[in-house]
Design an enzyme around this catalytic site. Structure first.
Site, PDB file in Angstrom:
ATOM      1  CB  THR A   8      -0.922   0.019   1.237  1.00 15.98           C
ATOM      2  OG1 THR A   8      -0.134   0.223   2.413  1.00 15.98           O
ATOM      3  CG2 THR A   8      -1.710  -1.283   1.355  1.00 15.98           C
ATOM      4  CB  CYS A   9       0.099   4.712  -0.956  1.00 16.50           C
ATOM      5  SG  CYS A   9       0.056   4.412  -2.736  1.00 16.50           S
ATOM      6  CG  ASP A  10      -0.357   3.714   5.877  1.00  9.54           C
ATOM      7  OD1 ASP A  10       0.605   4.359   6.332  1.00  9.54           O
ATOM      8  OD2 ASP A  10      -1.382   3.473   6.523  1.00  9.54           O
TER       9      ASP A  10
END
Length: 382
Positions: A323-325
């Protein structure tokens, strides 16, 4: 590709790689391992074994456990009850969540005919009886000390001994059958916790003075997560010895989850980028690997290429999820061959528990390719 893959059977993880060449994560189920683990519990535990469905509700898992002799299931929602009944219509489900919605209770009682319900408050007892009637068994759950469990499950649920005595008497007065339940905590590393909780239960039973149908000692049996724990038989021995000494004279139930299924599944991920001492893979804490973060879980890993195991000296790598997290990172480093790179795969072992059932789909990443592998779990438990 994903839906088709679910219908395929494989001989090994190497076979999965050779036939699918997956750039997506693959959840691997090993029915032979699950069937053996189920038999270990059914033959070794001195009572009735309920599988805690929340741990891993996938149909491949439920079927393998049934084939291994599990006939009773600890369910916490109407969805779990429906899933078990749809696949295993002869199974016996127990509604063991201490807080239940009225709609779920109505369906459990009227559609599925459940007869066993856990409560830990008078208001929940009123609710259950008002909907399901009194031709049921009320399990009063008591709170027990956390001890050496990784997760404390009495911080949220469980009556005090005095409250439990009152609840048992009230349930019996209204015409219900009664039982006592507890849970020493998930991944319990000390068999003596069961002795302590069983002694508490015996004291509550004696004070309540009502006829009990059974004592449900819950789950908590540990999987081997890189820690030194007693053998499964060691836990069974403590429980059997305590039961004999207390002389309760009623059946014992248990609700194992993690210890039944952890060894029976793995997660096959692919490296999409290598950057210094960091690897970026296609599953992470929002997917099937959340317990690595939440449970201080250090699973075995191995690196695989199309040609076979990746060879060479090992060094520690930090592993990021897809994910982009930036929070999507495994908190410990893993020792992997220093030559590992994009396109290679990392298999995480001991991933049967609290994995596929807990993924979120955050950022559009989801592990939806689940395959069954007939044979030993090569590389970890062969």
């Amino acid at each position: 590709m994903s839906s088709a893959a679910r219908e395929l059977r494989f001989a090994s993880v190497a076979d999965v790689i050779a036939r699918l060449d997956p750039s997506y994560p693959v959840f691997c189920v090993f029915p032979d391992v699950l069937r053996k683990r189920a038999r270990d519990f059914v033959e070794g535990f001195p009572g009735t074994v309920l599988y805690a469905v929340k741990c891993n509700p996938h149909p491949f898992v439920l079927k393998a456990l049934w084939e291994g002799g599990i006939r009773h299931f600890d369910t916490a929602s109407i969805s779990e009850i429906a899933k078990v009944n749809e696949q295993l219509p002869d199974a016996h489900c127990y509604f063991n969540h201490p807080v239940k919605g009225r709609g779920a209770l109505e369906a459990a009682a009227d559609v599925y005919g459940l007869k066993d319900y856990v409560v830990d408050t008078l208001s929940e007892l009123d609710k259950v009886i008002g909907i399901a009637g009194t031709d049921i068994t009320i399990e009063v759950r008591i709170a027990t000390p956390k001890g050496k469990a990784v997760y404390d499950l009495s911080s949220k649920f469980g009556a005090t001994p005095d409250e439990a005595v009152a609840l048992l008497r009230e349930a019996s007065r209204r015409g219900c059958r009664t039982a006592i339940a507890f849970h020493v905590g998930s991944q319990c590393l000390d068999p003596d916790a069961y002795r302590v909780a069983m002694e508490m239960s015996a004291d509550v039973a004696a004070r309540a003075g009502v006829k009990l149908e059974y004592l449900d000692i819950g789950g908590g049996f540990p999987a081997i997560h890189g820690v030194d724990v007693a053998s499964l038989q060691g836990y069974f021995d403590v429980i059997a010895t305590t039961n004999e000494r207390l002389g309760l004279g009623i059946p014992l139930f248990a609700e194992p989850g993690r210890a039944l299924v952890a060894e029976g599944c793995s997660v096959l991920t692919q490296v999409h980028l290598g950057k210094g001492d960091s690897l970026y893979i296609n599953d992470g804490i929002y997917g099937c690997l959340s317990e690595i973060r939440d449970g201080d879980f250090d699973p075995p890993v191995r690196a695989i290429s199309k040609a076979g195991p990746v060879a060479g000296p090992l060094r520690p790598f930090r592993i990021f999820g897809p994910t982009c997290d930036s929070l999507d990172v495994l908190k410990q480093k893993f020792n992997l061959p220093e030559s590992i790179g994009e396109g290679d795969w990392i298999e995480f072992g001991l991933m049967g528990a609290y994995s596929i059932g807990m993924q979120t789909g955050f950022n559009g990443f989801v592990t939806d390719t689940i395959v069954r592998i007939d044979g030993p779990q090569d590389g970890f438990n062969s």
